[in-house]
Write a protein that holds these residues in place. Structure first.
Motif, mmCIF file in Angstrom:
data_model
loop_
_atom_site.group_PDB
_atom_site.id
_atom_site.type_symbol
_atom_site.label_atom_id
_atom_site.label_comp_id
_atom_site.label_asym_id
_atom_site.label_seq_id
_atom_site.Cartn_x
_atom_site.Cartn_y
_atom_site.Cartn_z
ATOM 1 N N VAL A 176 0.610 -1.128 -0.066
ATOM 2 C CA VAL A 176 0.165 0.012 0.014
ATOM 3 C C VAL A 176 0.917 1.223 0.013
ATOM 4 O O VAL A 176 0.477 2.239 -0.753
ATOM 5 N N GLY A 177 1.830 1.331 0.930
ATOM 6 C CA GLY A 177 2.575 2.537 0.991
ATOM 7 C C GLY A 177 3.580 2.838 -0.169
ATOM 8 O O GLY A 177 3.736 3.988 -0.453
ATOM 9 N N LEU A 178 4.265 1.821 -0.461
ATOM 10 C CA LEU A 178 5.242 1.951 -1.515
ATOM 11 C C LEU A 178 4.815 1.929 -2.931
ATOM 12 O O LEU A 178 4.793 2.728 -3.694
ATOM 13 N N ALA A 179 4.097 0.693 -3.183
ATOM 14 C CA ALA A 179 3.531 0.545 -4.466
ATOM 15 C C ALA A 179 2.070 1.081 -4.954
ATOM 16 O O ALA A 179 1.664 1.034 -6.074
ATOM 17 N N GLY A 180 1.394 1.609 -3.878
ATOM 18 C CA GLY A 180 0.190 2.093 -3.943
ATOM 19 C C GLY A 180 -1.072 0.969 -4.235
ATOM 20 O O GLY A 180 -1.947 1.629 -4.981
ATOM 21 N N LEU A 181 -0.953 0.043 -4.140
ATOM 22 C CA LEU A 181 -2.124 -1.013 -4.182
ATOM 23 C C LEU A 181 -2.922 -1.204 -2.921
ATOM 24 O O LEU A 181 -2.272 -1.600 -2.170
ATOM 25 N N THR A 192 -5.103 -10.436 -11.205
ATOM 26 C CA THR A 192 -5.953 -9.268 -10.851
ATOM 27 C C THR A 192 -5.204 -7.994 -10.800
ATOM 28 O O THR A 192 -5.722 -7.166 -10.770
ATOM 29 N N LEU A 193 -3.676 -8.204 -10.844
ATOM 30 C CA LEU A 193 -2.981 -6.675 -10.678
ATOM 31 C C LEU A 193 -3.170 -5.900 -11.992
ATOM 32 O O LEU A 193 -2.391 -4.937 -11.850
ATOM 33 N N ARG A 194 -3.765 -6.500 -13.018
ATOM 34 C CA ARG A 194 -3.933 -5.616 -14.243
ATOM 35 C C ARG A 194 -5.071 -4.653 -14.072
ATOM 36 O O ARG A 194 -5.221 -3.696 -14.610
ATOM 37 N N LEU A 195 -5.709 -4.695 -12.874
ATOM 38 C CA LEU A 195 -6.651 -3.891 -12.221
ATOM 39 C C LEU A 195 -6.184 -2.780 -11.542
ATOM 40 O O LEU A 195 -4.842 -2.753 -10.931
ATOM 41 N N ARG A 196 -6.877 -1.569 -11.312
ATOM 42 C CA ARG A 196 -6.389 -0.627 -10.741
ATOM 43 C C ARG A 196 -7.680 -0.058 -9.515
ATOM 44 O O ARG A 196 -8.725 -0.239 -9.850
ATOM 45 N N GLY A 197 -7.082 0.622 -8.435
ATOM 46 C CA GLY A 197 -7.899 1.291 -7.794
ATOM 47 C C GLY A 197 -9.011 0.488 -6.899
ATOM 48 O O GLY A 197 -8.764 -0.603 -6.442
ATOM 49 N N ASP A 198 -10.112 1.044 -7.110
ATOM 50 C CA ASP A 198 -11.237 0.322 -6.466
ATOM 51 C C ASP A 198 -11.606 -1.191 -6.970
ATOM 52 O O ASP A 198 -12.008 -2.072 -6.108
ATOM 53 N N TYR A 199 -11.239 -1.492 -8.216
ATOM 54 C CA TYR A 199 -11.590 -2.604 -8.792
ATOM 55 C C TYR A 199 -10.543 -3.633 -8.118
ATOM 56 O O TYR A 199 -10.952 -4.861 -7.709
ATOM 57 N N GLY A 202 5.200 -2.203 -15.384
ATOM 58 C CA GLY A 202 4.248 -2.039 -14.280
ATOM 59 C C GLY A 202 3.657 -3.458 -13.597
ATOM 60 O O GLY A 202 3.616 -3.400 -12.321
ATOM 61 N N PHE A 203 3.417 -4.266 -14.710
ATOM 62 C CA PHE A 203 2.482 -5.564 -14.143
ATOM 63 C C PHE A 203 3.805 -6.306 -13.279
ATOM 64 O O PHE A 203 3.538 -6.753 -12.031
#
Length: 608
Positions: A306-311, A366-373, A481-482
């Motif tokens: 969450v903190g470094l990668a923003g996921l 799943t990591l091809r999704l962003r944000g809320d998804y 990115g992936f």
């Protein structure tokens, strides 16, 4: 052409036309009332506040403060010191490098809040104010006078922290630029920055040692509070007292010292933590300590995601469960369907590897999704894990996890003949079972901190930060990115699994109900995410502090019953309102919340 001269002003000298305090008392009189009220507050703690010992803490003794009176004594002493420092008393100027007026308000508020809470608690529990002795009335009066005097002082706009101990590279360059801009603003405002003479290296190290010793004392006192009223008073005094010290600028200067001696600070912090079990006489609070370390280690792993990668991962606690289940299945439990008993190092590898595999399997699609998804998908994974563990009971599915009964009877660890389940005598101190696991978990926490520091400063760590700030721009610059996000997911999952292997042996039993998205007690995904955001995303100390608070406070607030989560939620809302960047924020994240508020003031000074 005439040259206009300006008179240097101290931080506590208001400029002409500057705003005054909340009440119409002149500032010199207000400062005198705050300082005198703080001194009288100290004296009032040596008087009896009630006539009966029915109220905990024994507040009936003259000449010896006890219970909540000790906290009021500390708050009153801090108010007095800040009041004297605001007068420029020689020998106290080091206490207020950024000025004393703003800090004096919070110190007086801390003394007032703790005193009035105590007086009200005595009146409610004993049946009225008639149960108060003259000392209680005096303390209530003088703390009110001190608070009114402090509110008469001019308000000051606090400057954001100029330094972040976790910043490196470009962030340090930005820090130097911020310092230069602060100098320019001071010149435009007609003020002269107060020069600071650097301390010798040995003195700086002694300051760090003193701060760590104070932190250990405060933590030990807070975790060892014997009754509910004392813990609530401790929260009030510690919270407002820390805010007061922060407003003086002293915390910022200490952060600069620790940043110049990072290795010494990290080593000293772990040494101070290792001394904690030796301050306890039994395992009652060492138990809380070991769970705090487990919770903090998992939160630090989530901080990578969450903190470094923003996921945004809402099912992270499932990785803790995967590691715990994997270790329990191979650790010789009679409930395990596998008749194996691996040594600890092998069980650790199995738990971390199982979480790593699950992290890759879940992250790949799943990591091809962003944000809320992405958040919704990870939330679903957390629930799928819990439901699957419930169904693998031999009826709804294969008999692997014993369903809701879980894996029970997990034996204590034995490493090189050292049995973690039995007490041991070390240097004349008896170290119990949970203290043994505390030392083990402290070692694992050190490993996780090392991994976080090295990965955050590495090339992949910079790629994580780039993805977090702007994924589209990072992809345009050639970052895969992936792959980068999958590595973050895998590393975070393996660190959670590492902590899960120890948790399985500490709790003896692993059940699906331990790994919920939300619940009344941590660890769960909601509390883990709150620990990262509350402490400060992207830093090392932030999640550690946030996890400690989020585990300790609910544990101590159990006397509130059904109102426990309500009170806890209100506290979080207030903290996020006044400190949205976290308790130990990253400099970049802090600027996101405060640079807009500071810009008009800077422009106004420039235009003048």
């Amino acid at each position: 052409m005439t040259t206009q001269t300006t008179t240097p002003k101290t931080p506590d000298t208001p400029a002409p036309g500057s705003p005054t305090g909340l009440i119409g008392i002149p500032a010199p009189l207000g400062r005198a009332l705050a300082t005198g009220g703080g001194a009288l507050t100290v004296l009032s703690t040596f008087l009896a506040w009630t006539w009966t010992d029915a109220f905990p803490g024994d507040l009936t003794v003259y000449g010896y403060p006890g219970g909540l009176q000790v906290l009021v004594l500390i708050a009153g002493a801090l108010t007095t010191l800040l009041g004297l420092a605001s007068y420029g008393v020689k020998g106290l100027r080091w206490l207020v490098p950024a000025g004393a007026d703003a800090a004096l308000k919070f110190a007086a508020l801390g003394a007032f809040a703790t005193t009035w809470y105590t007086v009200i608690a005595i009146s409610v529990q004993l049946g009225g104010v008639v149960n108060l002795e003259p000392g209680g009335y005096l303390a209530a009066a003088v703390t009110l006078i001190a608070l009114l005097g402090a509110l008469a002082l001019p308000f000051e706009r606090p400057e954001p922290d100029p330094f972040d101990p976790d910043d490196t590279g470009w962030d340090k360059a930005r820090h130097r630029a911020a310092q230069n801009w602060a100098t320019v603003k001071a010149a435009l405002a007609g003020t002269t920055p107060r020069p600071r003479k650097p301390l010798p290296t040995w003195a700086e190290i002694l300051v760090i040692v003193a701060v760590l010793a104070l932190a250990l004392t405060v933590f030990t006192y807070g975790i060892g509070t014997e009754y509910d009223e004392l813990f609530v008073g401790f929260l009030i005094t510690a919270g407002l007292g820390f805010t007061a010290l922060h407003r003086t600028g002293l915390i910022t200067h200490i952060s600069e010292l620790t940043a110049r001696h990072q290795n010494t600070t990290v080593f000293g912090a772990f040494l101070a933590a290792a001394l904690f079990p030796f301050t306890q006489t039994d395992d009652q609070y060492a138990t809380i300590g070991v769970y705090i370390l487990i919770f903090a280690t998992v939160a630090l792993g989530l901080n990578i995601v969450v903190g470094l990668a923003g996921l945004l991962d809402l099912g992270y606690v499932a990785f803790l469960g995967v590691g715990a289940y994997a270790a329990s299945l191979v650790s010789g439990s009679p409930s395990s369907p596998f008749d194996v008993h691996f040594p600890f190092w092998a069980a650790v590898l199995v738990g971390a590897a199982a979480s790593l595999v699950f992290g890759v399997l879940i992250g790949a699609p799943t990591l091809r999704l962003r944000g809320d998804y992405l958040a919704i998908v990870t939330l679903g994974f957390g629930e799928i894990f819990r439901i699957t563990a419930n169904n693998l009971d031999g009826t709804s599915g294969p008999d692997v996890t014993n369903g809701s009964n879980g894996i029970a009877g997990i034996p204590d660890l034995k490493i090189l003949g050292f049995d973690f389940g039995t007490p041991h005598d070390i240097a004349g101190f008896t170290i119990g079972r949970f203290a043994n696991y505390f030392f083990l978990m402290l070692l694992i926490t050190a490993v996780v901190v090392l991994v976080f520091r090295r990965s955050g400063d590495s090339r992949i760590g910079r790629a994580w930060v780039a993805i977090r700030e702007d994924e589209t721009a990072a992809l345009a610059m050639g970052i895969n990115g992936f792959r980068v996000k999958l590595i973050a997911f895998a590393v975070g999952a393996s660190l959670a699994g590492l902590a899960g292997t120890v948790q399985a042996h500490v709790t003896y039993t692993v059940t699906p109900e331990q790994y919920l998205f939300a619940g009344t007690t941590p660890p769960n995904s909601a509390f883990l995410l709150a620990a990262v955001v509350l402490g400060g995303m992207g830093t090392i100390g932030g999640p550690l502090l946030g996890a400690a608070l989020l585990f300790l406070i609910p544990n101590k607030l159990q006397f509130l019953g059904d109102y426990q989560l309500f009170a806890f939620g209100v506290a979080l809302v207030l903290l996020m309102r006044f400190r949205p960047e976290g308790l130990i924020p990253n400099r970049r994240r802090q600027l996101e919340f405060h640079e807009e508020a500071d810009a008009p003031a800077a422009l106004g000074k420039t235009g003048a």
